[in-house]
Motif scaffolding. Structure first.
Motif, PDB file in Angstrom:
ATOM      1  N   UNK A  87      46.872  29.468  24.145  1.00 49.46           N
ATOM      2  CA  UNK A  87      46.544  29.948  25.486  1.00 49.46           C
ATOM      3  C   UNK A  87      46.772  28.857  26.530  1.00 49.46           C
ATOM      4  N   UNK A  88      46.380  27.643  26.240  1.00 46.16           N
ATOM      5  CA  UNK A  88      46.574  26.526  27.179  1.00 46.16           C
ATOM      6  C   UNK A  88      48.054  26.229  27.384  1.00 46.16           C
ATOM      7  N   UNK A  89      48.814  26.263  26.315  1.00 47.58           N
ATOM      8  CA  UNK A  89      50.250  26.007  26.406  1.00 47.58           C
ATOM      9  C   UNK A  89      50.933  27.082  27.257  1.00 47.58           C
ATOM     10  N   UNK A  90      50.569  28.338  27.024  1.00 52.45           N
ATOM     11  CA  UNK A  90      51.111  29.436  27.820  1.00 52.45           C
ATOM     12  C   UNK A  90      50.738  29.306  29.290  1.00 52.45           C
ATOM     13  N   UNK A  91      49.494  28.919  29.564  1.00 55.67           N
ATOM     14  CA  UNK A  91      49.045  28.730  30.948  1.00 55.67           C
ATOM     15  C   UNK A  91      49.819  27.597  31.616  1.00 55.67           C
ATOM     16  N   UNK A  92      50.123  26.539  30.857  1.00 59.53           N
ATOM     17  CA  UNK A  92      50.897  25.433  31.405  1.00 59.53           C
ATOM     18  C   UNK A  92      52.298  25.898  31.799  1.00 59.53           C
ATOM     19  N   UNK A  93      52.925  26.707  30.964  1.00 62.07           N
ATOM     20  CA  UNK A  93      54.258  27.217  31.279  1.00 62.07           C
ATOM     21  C   UNK A  93      54.229  28.083  32.537  1.00 62.07           C
ATOM     22  N   UNK A  94      53.208  28.901  32.672  1.00 64.30           N
ATOM     23  CA  UNK A  94      53.074  29.728  33.873  1.00 64.30           C
ATOM     24  C   UNK A  94      52.868  28.843  35.093  1.00 64.30           C
ATOM     25  N   UNK A  95      52.053  27.819  34.960  1.00 67.33           N
ATOM     26  CA  UNK A  95      51.813  26.898  36.064  1.00 67.33           C
ATOM     27  C   UNK A  95      53.090  26.189  36.488  1.00 67.33           C
ATOM     28  N   UNK A 109      64.183  25.152  23.576  1.00 65.65           N
ATOM     29  CA  UNK A 109      63.244  24.211  22.985  1.00 65.65           C
ATOM     30  C   UNK A 109      62.331  24.939  22.002  1.00 65.65           C
ATOM     31  N   UNK A 110      61.976  24.237  20.963  1.00 69.60           N
ATOM     32  CA  UNK A 110      61.059  24.782  19.970  1.00 69.60           C
ATOM     33  C   UNK A 110      60.262  23.633  19.384  1.00 69.60           C
ATOM     34  N   UNK A 111      59.179  23.972  18.749  1.00 64.83           N
ATOM     35  CA  UNK A 111      58.362  22.949  18.123  1.00 64.83           C
ATOM     36  C   UNK A 111      57.193  23.567  17.399  1.00 64.83           C
ATOM     37  N   UNK A 112      56.379  22.713  16.829  1.00 65.86           N
ATOM     38  CA  UNK A 112      55.200  23.174  16.110  1.00 65.86           C
ATOM     39  C   UNK A 112      54.138  22.089  16.115  1.00 65.86           C
ATOM     40  N   UNK A 147      63.475  29.430  26.294  1.00 67.83           N
ATOM     41  CA  UNK A 147      64.710  28.984  26.929  1.00 67.83           C
ATOM     42  C   UNK A 147      64.418  28.557  28.358  1.00 67.83           C
ATOM     43  N   UNK A 148      65.184  27.581  28.820  1.00 69.05           N
ATOM     44  CA  UNK A 148      65.094  27.190  30.219  1.00 69.05           C
ATOM     45  C   UNK A 148      66.075  28.031  31.025  1.00 69.05           C
ATOM     46  N   UNK A 173      61.578  27.482  35.815  1.00 67.55           N
ATOM     47  CA  UNK A 173      62.152  26.564  34.837  1.00 67.55           C
ATOM     48  C   UNK A 173      62.360  27.218  33.483  1.00 67.55           C
ATOM     49  N   UNK A 174      61.556  28.248  33.172  1.00 62.96           N
ATOM     50  CA  UNK A 174      61.584  28.860  31.859  1.00 62.96           C
ATOM     51  C   UNK A 174      61.822  30.360  31.971  1.00 62.96           C
ATOM     52  N   UNK A 175      62.628  30.887  31.071  1.00 64.83           N
ATOM     53  CA  UNK A 175      62.834  32.330  31.006  1.00 64.83           C
ATOM     54  C   UNK A 175      61.640  32.967  30.315  1.00 64.83           C
ATOM     55  N   UNK A 176      61.245  34.112  30.782  1.00 65.16           N
ATOM     56  CA  UNK A 176      60.135  34.838  30.167  1.00 65.16           C
ATOM     57  C   UNK A 176      60.671  35.849  29.172  1.00 65.16           C
ATOM     58  N   UNK A 177      59.955  36.162  28.151  1.00 65.19           N
ATOM     59  CA  UNK A 177      58.670  35.571  27.796  1.00 65.19           C
ATOM     60  C   UNK A 177      58.853  34.407  26.831  1.00 65.19           C
TER      61      UNK A 177
END
Length: 76
Positions: free
Chosen positions: A39-47, A22-25, A15-16, A59-63
């Motif tokens: 791992x890369x996708x998660x790192x991008x969200x943290x960045x 948002x969701x996807x596969x 969630x933002x 921008x995004x709610x955790x987790x």
């Protein structure tokens, strides 16, 4: 399309902070490739939330939920 060539799928849901969802596969040929992408996708969200790309507020709610699933069993 379910094929033996792509036995793993990475699923995501998050969630933002403005209430969006948002969701996807995406399909992967093996578990290692799926886990590396997860791992890369998660790192991008943290960045985006905390790193050099951050805005005035997160921008995004955790987790965020990001999982690699084996298609035939539905298990990690």
């Amino acid at each position: 399309m379910l094929t033996a060539a792509m036995p793993y799928v990475m699923l995501w849901l998050f969630m933002t902070t403005t209430g969006g969802l948002t969701s996807g596969s995406v399909d992967f040929p093996n578990k290692d490739a799926c886990e590396a992408a997860r791992k890369e996708f998660g790192a991008m969200l943290i960045s985006l939330n905390e790193g050099d790309l951050k805005s005035e507020r997160p921008m995004f709610l955790n987790p965020p939920e990001i999982r690699c699933i084996q298609r035939t069993t539905g298990k990690p």
